[in-house]
Scaffold this motif. Structure first.
Motif, PDB file in Angstrom:
ATOM      1  N   TRP A  47      -3.599   6.528 -12.152  1.00  0.00           N
ATOM      2  CA  TRP A  47      -4.864   5.959 -12.602  1.00  0.00           C
ATOM      3  C   TRP A  47      -6.009   6.415 -11.711  1.00  0.00           C
ATOM      4  O   TRP A  47      -5.800   6.996 -10.641  1.00  0.00           O
ATOM      5  N   ARG A  50       0.894  -1.930  -0.676  1.00  0.00           N
ATOM      6  CA  ARG A  50      -0.379  -1.234  -0.563  1.00  0.00           C
ATOM      7  C   ARG A  50      -0.784  -1.117   0.896  1.00  0.00           C
ATOM      8  O   ARG A  50      -0.239  -1.786   1.771  1.00  0.00           O
ATOM      9  N   TYR A  78     -14.498   0.346   0.214  1.00  0.00           N
ATOM     10  CA  TYR A  78     -13.070   0.077   0.339  1.00  0.00           C
ATOM     11  C   TYR A  78     -12.664  -0.148   1.795  1.00  0.00           C
ATOM     12  O   TYR A  78     -11.658  -0.806   2.073  1.00  0.00           O
ATOM     13  N   GLU A  98      -1.498  -3.756  -8.433  1.00  0.00           N
ATOM     14  CA  GLU A  98      -2.294  -2.866  -9.287  1.00  0.00           C
ATOM     15  C   GLU A  98      -1.449  -2.162 -10.349  1.00  0.00           C
ATOM     16  O   GLU A  98      -1.884  -2.035 -11.492  1.00  0.00           O
ATOM     17  N   PRO A 119      -9.241   4.710 -10.138  1.00  0.00           N
ATOM     18  CA  PRO A 119     -10.047   3.499  -9.920  1.00  0.00           C
ATOM     19  C   PRO A 119     -11.529   3.780  -9.783  1.00  0.00           C
ATOM     20  O   PRO A 119     -12.359   2.923 -10.086  1.00  0.00           O
ATOM     21  N   GLU A 120     -11.881   4.979  -9.299  1.00  0.00           N
ATOM     22  CA  GLU A 120     -13.278   5.384  -9.173  1.00  0.00           C
ATOM     23  C   GLU A 120     -13.379   6.836  -9.625  1.00  0.00           C
ATOM     24  O   GLU A 120     -12.376   7.570  -9.604  1.00  0.00           O
ATOM     25  N   SER A 170       0.903   2.951  -5.653  1.00  0.00           N
ATOM     26  CA  SER A 170       0.042   4.081  -5.989  1.00  0.00           C
ATOM     27  C   SER A 170      -0.528   4.641  -4.700  1.00  0.00           C
ATOM     28  O   SER A 170      -0.750   3.907  -3.732  1.00  0.00           O
TER      29      SER A 170
END
Length: 329
Positions: A314, A253, A201, A243, A316-317, A289
């Motif tokens: 959520w 973001r 990332y 997202e 994501p990983e 987020s």
């Protein structure tokens, strides 16, 4: 008291006009000849240099108050010298008084003026508006008797002024700023322990050029030295960087502020710019987020009217949980 502060919507114009008439007319704060000027909320709201701001109950949506901030050089400017903004038509519903609504509206108008790069604000008020005089004094306004004038409808108007400390300047990044914006973002995330420099990332955080292509890369700069202080990525509907936003929302973001620029309102200026982008684009709101670790950012978002939206949380990983926030614009 928590209130939602945002730009007025057309469906609310009649209620705003009614509140102004009830407060200014019903409480005899102005001469009757001024009351017709309070009715045309639409004309004020449609002026690109004028913001009609509302304070709403976040739970019920009830109108608690309103104020209008006018940038220099428009039909609605008054009580100001060249280069100053004007505050006009501040009113709080009787049921909401004593709960900080007036101060919140005033603070919102001052913040918008600072974001526009305006260094002062002026206003006119009548002798009958004694509660408002006390509010202005608490918020740093001072009397400017040399600007007092007689109203067209009769009676004297008393002038107040406020100097506004400059804040960061925010604009869309230029190509020569892409690399520096990416560096600041990565440095902020690594410094706060949110990512490692070797994480996959990290490369996305550092890639300012890609964000500028697929979204809008915003940068905040020092108004004197011109150096970059922070950055964020605004994602309008359709951006591949979105997202959690819904079709009628914008998203932002990768908000990052250089460590030596923190505490100077950089993050707030970037978020406020995002809100204005979304409003100008006709959107209903903004979503985001954020990591569970970003406690300072959470406080900023909540102070600016964002609320948690757990339905959009959520993962994501496997080891990364993200919290969703949203607000209306």
């Amino acid at each position: 008291m928590t209130t939602l502060l945002r730009d007025a919507r057309p469906a609310e114009y009649a209620d705003i006009a009614r509140l102004l008439q009830d407060v200014y007319g019903g409480e005899e704060l102005v001469r009757p000849g001024y009351l017709p000027a309070l009715e045309d909320t639409a004309a004020r709201a449609q002026d690109p240099a004028t913001d009609v701001v509302v304070a709403l109950d976040p739970d019920t949506g009830a109108l608690l108050g309103t104020a209008t901030v006018v940038l220099p050089g428009t039909l609605w400017t008054s009580a100001t010298q060249e280069g100053e903004a004007t505050l006009r038509m501040l009113a709080v519903h009787p049921r909401a008084r004593g709960r900080g609504v007036g101060a919140a509206l005033l603070g919102e108008c001052v913040a918008r003026t600072r974001l526009a790069g305006i260094a002062a604000m002026g206003l006119h008020t009548t002798d009958a508006m004694r509660d408002a005089h006390r509010l202005y004094a608490r918020c740093g306004f001072t009397r400017a008797p040399e600007r007092d004038e007689e109203a067209r409808s009769g009676g004297m108007l008393r002038a107040f002024t406020l100097g506004i400390a400059p804040g960061p300047t925010v604009w869309t990044a230029e190509p020569e700023e892409y690399d520096e914006a990416g560096r600041i973002t990565l440095e902020a995330y690594v410094g706060d322990g949110l990512v490692n420099a070797t994480d996959s990332y990290a490369g996305r955080l550092a890639d300012g050029k890609r964000r500028a292509i697929d979204a809008e890369l915003l940068v905040a700069t020092d108004h004197v030295a011109g150096r970059l202080l922070g950055t964020a990525t605004y994602c309008p509907p359709g951006s591949p960087y979105s997202e959690v936003a819904r079709p009628d929302e914008g998203e932002f973001r990768m908000l990052g502020v250089a460590p030596n620029a923190r505490g100077r309102g950089v993050g707030e200026a970037l978020v406020r710019t995002v809100l204005r982008r979304a409003h100008a684009g006709g959107l209903r709101g903004v979503a985001l987020s954020t990591s569970t670790k970003m406690h300072t950012a959470h406080r900023l978002y909540e102070r600016l009217g964002f609320v948690r939206d757990p339905e959009r949380d959520w993962v994501p990983e496997p080891d990364v949980a993200l919290l969703a926030y949203a607000r209306e614009v």
